[in-house]
Motif scaffolding. Sequence first.
Motif, PDB file in Angstrom:
ATOM      1  N   MET A 245      -5.757  -8.937   9.939  1.00  0.00           N
ATOM      2  CA  MET A 245      -5.915  -7.602  10.532  1.00  0.00           C
ATOM      3  C   MET A 245      -5.966  -6.459   9.498  1.00  0.00           C
ATOM      4  N   PRO A 246      -5.043  -6.421   8.526  1.00  0.00           N
ATOM      5  CA  PRO A 246      -5.070  -5.299   7.586  1.00  0.00           C
ATOM      6  C   PRO A 246      -6.377  -5.200   6.806  1.00  0.00           C
TER       7      PRO A 246
ATOM      8  N   LEU B 187       4.661  -1.406   0.514  1.00  0.00           N
ATOM      9  CA  LEU B 187       4.536  -2.017   1.831  1.00  0.00           C
ATOM     10  C   LEU B 187       5.888  -2.190   2.525  1.00  0.00           C
ATOM     11  N   TYR B 188       5.965  -1.674   3.728  1.00  0.00           N
ATOM     12  CA  TYR B 188       7.212  -1.728   4.501  1.00  0.00           C
ATOM     13  C   TYR B 188       7.075  -2.769   5.599  1.00  0.00           C
TER      14      TYR B 188
ATOM     15  N   GLN C  63       5.989   0.909  17.652  1.00  0.00           N
ATOM     16  CA  GLN C  63       6.152  -0.160  16.653  1.00  0.00           C
ATOM     17  C   GLN C  63       4.797  -0.651  16.154  1.00  0.00           C
ATOM     18  N   GLU C  64       3.889  -0.849  17.116  1.00  0.00           N
ATOM     19  CA  GLU C  64       2.567  -1.375  16.796  1.00  0.00           C
ATOM     20  C   GLU C  64       1.784  -0.360  15.939  1.00  0.00           C
TER      21      GLU C  64
ATOM     22  N   CYS D 236       5.167 -11.932   9.509  1.00  0.00           N
ATOM     23  CA  CYS D 236       4.963 -10.521   9.150  1.00  0.00           C
ATOM     24  C   CYS D 236       5.140 -10.307   7.642  1.00  0.00           C
TER      25      CYS D 236
ATOM     26  N   SER E 186      11.910  -5.136  13.363  1.00  0.00           N
ATOM     27  CA  SER E 186      11.501  -6.035  14.448  1.00  0.00           C
ATOM     28  C   SER E 186      10.051  -6.425  14.206  1.00  0.00           C
TER      29      SER E 186
ATOM     30  N   PHE F 111      -9.050  -2.638   8.058  1.00  0.00           N
ATOM     31  CA  PHE F 111      -8.869  -1.200   7.972  1.00  0.00           C
ATOM     32  C   PHE F 111      -9.759  -0.665   6.845  1.00  0.00           C
TER      33      PHE F 111
ATOM     34  N   CYS G 251       1.591   0.917   8.282  1.00  0.00           N
ATOM     35  CA  CYS G 251       2.241   0.304   7.114  1.00  0.00           C
ATOM     36  C   CYS G 251       1.300  -0.634   6.362  1.00  0.00           C
ATOM     37  N   HIS G 252       0.244  -1.079   7.026  1.00  0.00           N
ATOM     38  CA  HIS G 252      -0.674  -2.002   6.352  1.00  0.00           C
ATOM     39  C   HIS G 252      -1.965  -1.315   5.940  1.00  0.00           C
ATOM     40  N   GLY G 253      -1.947   0.004   5.855  1.00  0.00           N
ATOM     41  CA  GLY G 253      -3.112   0.708   5.305  1.00  0.00           C
ATOM     42  C   GLY G 253      -4.058   1.287   6.336  1.00  0.00           C
ATOM     43  N   ALA G 254      -3.636   1.307   7.623  1.00  0.00           N
ATOM     44  CA  ALA G 254      -4.501   1.940   8.628  1.00  0.00           C
ATOM     45  C   ALA G 254      -4.337   3.452   8.529  1.00  0.00           C
TER      46      ALA G 254
ATOM     47  N   GLU H 221      -7.205   4.638  13.124  1.00  0.00           N
ATOM     48  CA  GLU H 221      -7.255   3.182  13.322  1.00  0.00           C
ATOM     49  C   GLU H 221      -6.003   2.694  14.043  1.00  0.00           C
TER      50      GLU H 221
ATOM     51  N   GLN I 216       8.666  -4.053   8.896  1.00  0.00           N
ATOM     52  CA  GLN I 216       9.606  -3.508   9.880  1.00  0.00           C
ATOM     53  C   GLN I 216      10.715  -4.491  10.253  1.00  0.00           C
TER      54      GLN I 216
ATOM     55  N   LEU J  35      -1.451  -8.458   0.980  1.00  0.00           N
ATOM     56  CA  LEU J  35      -2.048  -7.220   0.466  1.00  0.00           C
ATOM     57  C   LEU J  35      -1.624  -6.940  -0.985  1.00  0.00           C
TER      58      LEU J  35
ATOM     59  N   MET K 209       3.263  -0.376  12.530  1.00  0.00           N
ATOM     60  CA  MET K 209       2.927  -1.611  11.819  1.00  0.00           C
ATOM     61  C   MET K 209       1.547  -1.463  11.171  1.00  0.00           C
TER      62      MET K 209
ATOM     63  N   ARG L 199       1.987 -11.505   6.047  1.00  0.00           N
ATOM     64  CA  ARG L 199       0.909 -10.532   6.259  1.00  0.00           C
ATOM     65  C   ARG L 199       1.001  -9.400   5.228  1.00  0.00           C
ATOM     66  N   GLY L 200       2.225  -8.985   4.926  1.00  0.00           N
ATOM     67  CA  GLY L 200       2.412  -7.941   3.924  1.00  0.00           C
ATOM     68  C   GLY L 200       2.084  -8.443   2.519  1.00  0.00           C
TER      69      GLY L 200
ATOM     70  N   THR M 239       6.378  -7.196  14.383  1.00  0.00           N
ATOM     71  CA  THR M 239       5.390  -6.731  15.353  1.00  0.00           C
ATOM     72  C   THR M 239       4.038  -7.378  15.072  1.00  0.00           C
ATOM     73  N   VAL M 240       3.492  -8.025  16.096  1.00  0.00           N
ATOM     74  CA  VAL M 240       2.175  -8.642  15.947  1.00  0.00           C
ATOM     75  C   VAL M 240       1.296  -8.196  17.107  1.00  0.00           C
ATOM     76  N   ILE M 241      -0.017  -8.438  16.975  1.00  0.00           N
ATOM     77  CA  ILE M 241      -0.908  -8.133  18.085  1.00  0.00           C
ATOM     78  C   ILE M 241      -1.173  -9.426  18.864  1.00  0.00           C
TER      79      ILE M 241
END
Lengths: 232, 268
Positions: free
Chosen positions: A104-105, A85-86, B160-161, A152, A90, A108, B167-170, B174, A88, A159, B164, A155-156, A92-94
């Motif tokens: 969110m993850p 898991l990387y 970036q989005e 962030c 900067s 998927f 990086c979380h499995g999308a 997706e 970032q 997982l 991101m 969030r990582g 980044t969120v929604i």
Amino acid sequence: MVSAGSIVEFRDVSYGFSEGRPLFSRVNLSIRKGGYYLVQGPSGAGKSTFLRLINRLEEPLSGEILFRGRALSSYPPPLLRRSILYVQQSPTVIDASVRENLLMPFFFRSNAHLERPEDGRMKGLLQDFLLQGIGLGDNALTLSTGQLQRLCLIRGLLLSPEVLLLDEPASALDTESARVVQSMLERMNTESGVTALMVTHRTPDPGAVIPVILKLGHGRIKEEAWNMESWR
Amino acid sequence: MEHGILEIGPGQLALALVFILAAGATSLYHGLKLERDLVVGTLRTFVQLFLLGYILRYIFHLDSVWPVLGVFCFMIVFAARIIRTRVKEKQVSFFWPILISMIISYSLVSIMVTGVVVGARPWWKPQYFIPLAGMLIGNSMNAMAISLDRLLGELRKRRQEVEMMLCHGADYGEASRDMVKTAMRAGMIPSINSMMAAGVVFIPGMMTGQILAGADPVLAIRYQIVVMVMLVGSTAVVSLLGVLLVRRLCFGPGHQLLIRPERPGGRS
């Protein structure tokens, strides 16, 4: 470090934005399972690119990168990136609540079978990272950069990756928060055996774990043992 | 007006040039420097349209499916080339995917409209197939260009989005779902807007032509409705297909986003 044995391996890896000026030239490197690495190098030496190569956001021009002894390309990309898991540079969120961002993850397809964390677990992690003032229902866009960096990271961590790639995770944090982040990561490393690679400009306090230094520059990556002098 | 169209003779055509002279005079008087463009534009209008007229007359006369399909393919290839020049993108070569999506969706919609809705027999009857397909291609070409431009712009802006999520499995689909939605909407809104304004703000071109040619306005309206509905449908199908194919090209085999911020010497 939990055990020897390599988890990520670079074999003759070259990478560059243009053919004439390689960022990495025939790099051979072994990242040990359960290792704790600090990635160091002047600006432009390719620190972020190095991390992005490991989770396949970048492809090498030549050579091969292995994860658990198999080429990165042999894994389905979503699965690979959940394991390596990387986070970032900067954050980044929604445009949604803290809870939605953390969950969110789990929406998927490749993560659908994973158990979604309960509110209690998420609140606990927020507290661990000194974010106790933040509610799960707050909009993530209202948080400061330092708070977002920690969000962030959480969030990582939710997982449960095997390898964590952190790109300056504490760049916007005050000293105390940075120390908390460091000790949390050390705890993850020693208790759960998570392999961590971290790009950081901060001089780390000698903590619970002795890091290995990866020095980037002139197309190479050199592994060095930790000592305060070498850092300076 | 009687049924049947009033003839326009060479004298009348020449008389129509008075309007160009008026435009030229305005340009000269105000120093707009458009005289040359006006002359070239007028010449091209004459040559291109006369050529089209003779080609169409010849094809109508041949009454065979192959020349009709030839014109159809020629229009599509030309439209794809126009899109290529309008969408400024160096990192992804999207000519083939848009050509393929245009051929598939325009064939589907054109054949359905001429063969099933209008009921032309055979379905490729040139008098119906060529003008209807031409309108279809001309109009939804714009939609395709807008959609692609927006898709590539969004992916670049929201890189970036996208990363991101990756990086979380999308998977790549997706991670770019939102950008596809935005691109599709942008492409479809103009043709939906023109449905809203049809008959109120403007009299659509095809209907104008038919009425001038002496057709019953109510019959002309029916044709126009078919055309407008067909345009919205084909816009949706072609944009969706094109956007999905081009999106796949924006990601590498490892689902990594290939579109990068412009930088000197950047890897494409």
